[in-house]
Design a protein around this motif. Sequence first.
Motif: not given
Length: 193
Positions: A167-173
């Motif tokens: 989820l954090g990676l998707m939010e970052d992207l």
Amino acid sequence: MITREEILSFRPGEIIVVEYTSKSQAPLVFSEILKAFGSENMLVLDIVDIGFTFKKALEIAGIEPDEIHSVHVIKIGGKINWGDVLAQFDVYSDPRVFIEKTENLIKERAPKKRGIVTFGTERVPIIHKDARRVGLYLVNCAAERLGNPFTTIFYFINRDIAERPFLGLMEDLATRVVMISEEGVRVIKSIQE
């Protein structure tokens, strides 16, 4: 609730992560996205029938938009067809295989769709043994779509199920993150003021 005008203000090339909880009214946001773009301009990637559950919730509530019956759908896992199914792929095999097949189909059949909605991405890492590696691969594939001059991409992700690093990676992207909870809808990240 998010309005069609707000949805249409999202620009081509953006990736919008729509985070929702299991108790929220996320199907209503999907309905507004579908109405805003129109079925002829939309493509849905339905992983393990999550999109179908959104469709069914709208039907049961008596607010199913007409566009839902003709929207192009690529099924990845799951068993239930809805909309105009372009293809079905096995989610349980090597994720690189179904992702590559999906990407090729998008390039071939829907290169200029104005909107792409993906349901169930957070479930793919759970299905596979090496969850973090698969999650990172999915995020890298999403990153390749960032900046597409024709398409606004929406990832509906259930925060109650998604692994926190994914989820954090998707939010970052994402260029924007929209949060749907029991309290309502709010934008928690935006490239706009």
